[in-house]
Design an enzyme around this catalytic site. Sequence first.
Site, PDB file in Angstrom:
ATOM      1  N   HIS A 182     -40.895  -9.656 -68.931  1.00 28.98           N
ATOM      2  CA  HIS A 182     -39.738 -10.156 -69.686  1.00 28.98           C
ATOM      3  C   HIS A 182     -39.650 -11.671 -69.576  1.00 28.98           C
ATOM      4  O   HIS A 182     -39.404 -12.371 -70.568  1.00 28.98           O
ATOM      5  CB  HIS A 182     -38.449  -9.504 -69.153  1.00 28.98           C
ATOM      6  CG  HIS A 182     -37.266  -9.720 -70.036  1.00 28.98           C
ATOM      7  ND1 HIS A 182     -36.018  -9.180 -69.773  1.00 28.98           N
ATOM      8  CD2 HIS A 182     -37.110 -10.437 -71.193  1.00 28.98           C
ATOM      9  CE1 HIS A 182     -35.174  -9.539 -70.717  1.00 28.98           C
ATOM     10  NE2 HIS A 182     -35.796 -10.320 -71.579  1.00 28.98           N
TER      11      HIS A 182
ATOM     12  N   CYS B 160     -39.741 -12.147 -88.193  1.00 29.55           N
ATOM     13  CA  CYS B 160     -38.996 -12.232 -89.455  1.00 29.55           C
ATOM     14  C   CYS B 160     -38.216 -13.541 -89.553  1.00 29.55           C
ATOM     15  O   CYS B 160     -38.119 -14.141 -90.628  1.00 29.55           O
ATOM     16  CB  CYS B 160     -38.039 -11.045 -89.586  1.00 29.55           C
ATOM     17  SG  CYS B 160     -38.845  -9.436 -89.640  1.00 29.55           S
TER      18      CYS B 160
ATOM     19  N   HIS C  39     -34.814  -2.087 -68.129  1.00 30.42           N
ATOM     20  CA  HIS C  39     -34.607  -2.599 -66.762  1.00 30.42           C
ATOM     21  C   HIS C  39     -33.742  -1.622 -65.974  1.00 30.42           C
ATOM     22  O   HIS C  39     -34.031  -1.297 -64.813  1.00 30.42           O
ATOM     23  CB  HIS C  39     -33.932  -3.971 -66.805  1.00 30.42           C
ATOM     24  CG  HIS C  39     -34.861  -5.109 -67.103  1.00 30.42           C
ATOM     25  ND1 HIS C  39     -35.976  -5.376 -66.362  1.00 30.42           N
ATOM     26  CD2 HIS C  39     -34.819  -6.062 -68.082  1.00 30.42           C
ATOM     27  CE1 HIS C  39     -36.600  -6.439 -66.866  1.00 30.42           C
ATOM     28  NE2 HIS C  39     -35.919  -6.875 -67.909  1.00 30.42           N
TER      29      HIS C  39
ATOM     30  N   CYS D 253     -35.625  -9.581 -85.655  1.00 31.52           N
ATOM     31  CA  CYS D 253     -37.059  -9.693 -85.387  1.00 31.52           C
ATOM     32  C   CYS D 253     -37.468 -11.173 -85.354  1.00 31.52           C
ATOM     33  O   CYS D 253     -37.230 -11.915 -86.310  1.00 31.52           O
ATOM     34  CB  CYS D 253     -37.841  -8.935 -86.459  1.00 31.52           C
ATOM     35  SG  CYS D 253     -39.618  -9.230 -86.425  1.00 31.52           S
TER      36      CYS D 253
ATOM     37  N   TRP E  19     -35.391 -15.786 -65.713  1.00 30.50           N
ATOM     38  CA  TRP E  19     -34.242 -15.001 -65.212  1.00 30.50           C
ATOM     39  C   TRP E  19     -34.615 -14.307 -63.909  1.00 30.50           C
ATOM     40  O   TRP E  19     -35.775 -13.855 -63.774  1.00 30.50           O
ATOM     41  CB  TRP E  19     -33.881 -13.963 -66.296  1.00 30.50           C
ATOM     42  CG  TRP E  19     -32.506 -13.387 -66.151  1.00 30.50           C
ATOM     43  CD1 TRP E  19     -31.332 -13.900 -66.612  1.00 30.50           C
ATOM     44  CD2 TRP E  19     -32.196 -12.176 -65.489  1.00 30.50           C
ATOM     45  NE1 TRP E  19     -30.304 -13.074 -66.282  1.00 30.50           N
ATOM     46  CE2 TRP E  19     -30.810 -12.002 -65.573  1.00 30.50           C
ATOM     47  CE3 TRP E  19     -32.948 -11.215 -64.811  1.00 30.50           C
ATOM     48  CZ2 TRP E  19     -30.144 -10.918 -65.027  1.00 30.50           C
ATOM     49  CZ3 TRP E  19     -32.304 -10.129 -64.258  1.00 30.50           C
ATOM     50  CH2 TRP E  19     -30.907  -9.983 -64.369  1.00 30.50           C
TER      51      TRP E  19
ATOM     52  N   SER F 240     -41.294  -9.441 -64.663  1.00 30.92           N
ATOM     53  CA  SER F 240     -42.224 -10.557 -64.883  1.00 30.92           C
ATOM     54  C   SER F 240     -42.652 -10.635 -66.350  1.00 30.92           C
ATOM     55  O   SER F 240     -42.808 -11.728 -66.896  1.00 30.92           O
ATOM     56  CB  SER F 240     -43.451 -10.413 -63.971  1.00 30.92           C
ATOM     57  OG  SER F 240     -44.177  -9.236 -64.295  1.00 30.92           O
TER      58      SER F 240
ATOM     59  N   ARG G  57     -30.382 -12.222 -80.716  1.00 25.37           N
ATOM     60  CA  ARG G  57     -30.199 -11.291 -79.611  1.00 25.37           C
ATOM     61  C   ARG G  57     -29.958  -9.874 -80.119  1.00 25.37           C
ATOM     62  O   ARG G  57     -30.788  -9.329 -80.824  1.00 25.37           O
ATOM     63  CB  ARG G  57     -29.079 -11.786 -78.690  1.00 25.37           C
ATOM     64  CG  ARG G  57     -29.250 -13.239 -78.263  1.00 25.37           C
ATOM     65  CD  ARG G  57     -28.201 -13.690 -77.287  1.00 25.37           C
ATOM     66  NE  ARG G  57     -28.521 -13.221 -75.932  1.00 25.37           N
ATOM     67  CZ  ARG G  57     -27.625 -12.746 -75.097  1.00 25.37           C
ATOM     68  NH1 ARG G  57     -26.354 -12.659 -75.463  1.00 25.37           N
ATOM     69  NH2 ARG G  57     -27.974 -12.344 -73.894  1.00 25.37           N
TER      70      ARG G  57
END
Length: 780
Positions: free
Chosen positions: A487, A79, A419, A76, A509, A485, A408
């Site tokens: 993301h 966090c 996606h 998180c 990306w 967009s 990640r």
Amino acid sequence: MAQQYNACCSVLKSRCSTPLTVVLLAILQLLSALPVAHAGLYSASDHVLVLDADNLERTVLNSSNAWLVQFYVSWCGHCIKFSDTWKSIANDIKEWKPALSLAVLDCGEEANKETCSKLGVHGYPSLRFFKAFSKSSSDEISTLESDSVQSLRHRIIDLMEKHEEVWPPACPPLEPISVLEVNNFFTTNNPLYLALIFEGEDSYIGREVTLDMLPYENIAVRRVLKSEQALVAHFEVTSFPSCYLYFKNNSHVRVNIQMEVRSFYTYYLKTLPGVMRGSYKLHVMPDSKPDVTEPWKPFESSKVYMADLESAIHYSLRVEVGLQRVLAGEQLLALKSFVSVLAKYFPGRTPVRRILMTLNTWLKADENDKIPYSDFEDVLNNKIEVPNAVLSDRVNWVACQGSKPQFRGFPCSLWTLFHFLTVQAAAKERPGSTVSDPLEVLRAMRGYIKNFFSCRECAKNFEAMAVESMETVKDHDEAILWLWSRHNRANNRLAGDVSEDPKFPKLQWPPLDLCAECHNEVNGEHAWNMDAVLQFLKEHYSINNLSGDYLERKSELLNRQKQKLAIWKKEDEERARNLAREIKDKEVDEENKQYKDYEVGNEENGQNEENNEPEEEHEVLDKPRSKKNLKASIIKGKMKISEEDIVDLDTFVEQHYKSQALQAAAAAVAMAEVTKKKSLTKRDEKRKPLQLQLEEDEIIDYVGIHERLKKRGVGGKYLVEEESPKKQYWKRVLGKGFSRLDLSLCALLYFVSSVFLLVLFLFFRMRRRCRRVRHVFPVL
């Protein structure tokens, strides 16, 4: 870093295969296989205790000191930001540990999800305060981005002062001192110094210094409010805050320091002659878990890995959703929508698709307003034993692995999953069709993140983006581009943040090396070629671009599930046996108690008869005993009526049937626990009639008992009439060693043979008649 490594490897392989190239490749692979750092955001060196599900309750509950526990998930972003503040406050108040300790628990670990769910922790980070000798958490503290170490310290002091019934033994008094206490202080205490800190009512300096000096001996610290006029006048206090040392000879002196602040007060008092650290020694607590290391998995950034997608489904359904003990209302609707799009659009392996379709069918068939997560988990774990259906029970990040475990992982895989689902929904849309909903996947994602995503700050940000423009999406292509967009907007916001993986920076990306056609420049500014971006997204998240590398074999998944099912069945059987044993023991105890009460009653009746014997000889003919069996006996030449030790038939039948009902209920519960399987469709539960049976050697008037029970209001709904004892006896004798199927087959064989013999008899009889006719009339 990983992208550069993959590119370098591909170049070396394509250029040449010289010995030098082989050596370089080997060095790169060794560097890439470096182990991942310790899981979690904290270690014992941060002055916090790292808890887990096994030691949380025995550590913080019924403890002699108070506990402040932070519940977090390592991936998180909020966090990760808050971790620096938490480490700073832990170091700042490390001297308070005899009275207050800090701890952390990572709810992102699957082993801890049940504990977090039990405590009702859903958003992260979440702080829970456990009072000394408490049985559960009493206060929840909300965390804010603006929280500083000082504000947290003040809130902790407020929580410590909430101890009313039981004060932590090691914690000194935090309330202001009075004139009477000052005058009598050295008569009941034996320190060298009494430090009095004069301050206003809203000041925390006095209480902070009191807790800072907690581990030190030969000194006591108390706060004095400026409203205490008698002490202010006696010590001639002119400014607030200020500190005065009070001695046994009733003299006092002001502490002269450069700044009237906490750190200066604490340092000055620690350096006084005779003041030393007491028996409490500050030490570093060992880690509750050893370091967990995993080898690095080389991957291609141009591929989508099925291992990441399956890991996202596993983590979302077992860990994130598993934090809810009961699913109801909006949460239940969000879960049904999420599972529905997974079952419809996820192109996974056959066992995974089967378990998703089973879940979807079960959720649709269940019309209850509430569903316990344990029931959902049973279907997810395939306890109903659907053939060739299984979902991996562990995470296996590949393209979503980070340089450290807190980077990640699940957020990356969740973005990838949605996606992929938006692209698959567009691919399954038929040209000209108006049946499919272009917002189906996006609404499922929005509902899941809003109700289950542990990072509440992240959930708020996504909800804000959804409210802004999600409902304006009109077709599947727009849905793909809208999610892309948003993301990129999230990446732009988190770029350079402490939650960013330094080896995988937050870039817009797709990058140039993946799609050069997607990038353009207009009037000197970067611009996206939307047609090229849409085409790239459809190709990148297509089934043809899926990689099965690093996936666990299907046979291994099924074998592990088979072993788990066997273990679960044994546990269910053991629980059923224990339950039946407990009910049986309870029943025996009740019978023993009744028998003892009955014996005591008989002894009392016998004593009364002996004491009242002369009077009863004259009264027996005039006043017979009521409702008791009487038996004649001769005592001293006279007729005497004595009670026979026989239980009243009504009482006996009632107790006997009650006992048998308990046995039948226990057997039913035990069998239900052993053979418990969830139905895919909702079935109405019908209460079966309770069949009561007696022991073989008991001979009771069944007709009389049945009539008595009818009079008591117990009808045929709960009773099934038994056959007569004679029929039962012959059935046991004739059917000994045979099952009902065997007896049925014997009866059928007997019937068939009888019919066959009858046919033979009729056949030969007709044939005989024909012969007689020929003999009498030869012409015919």
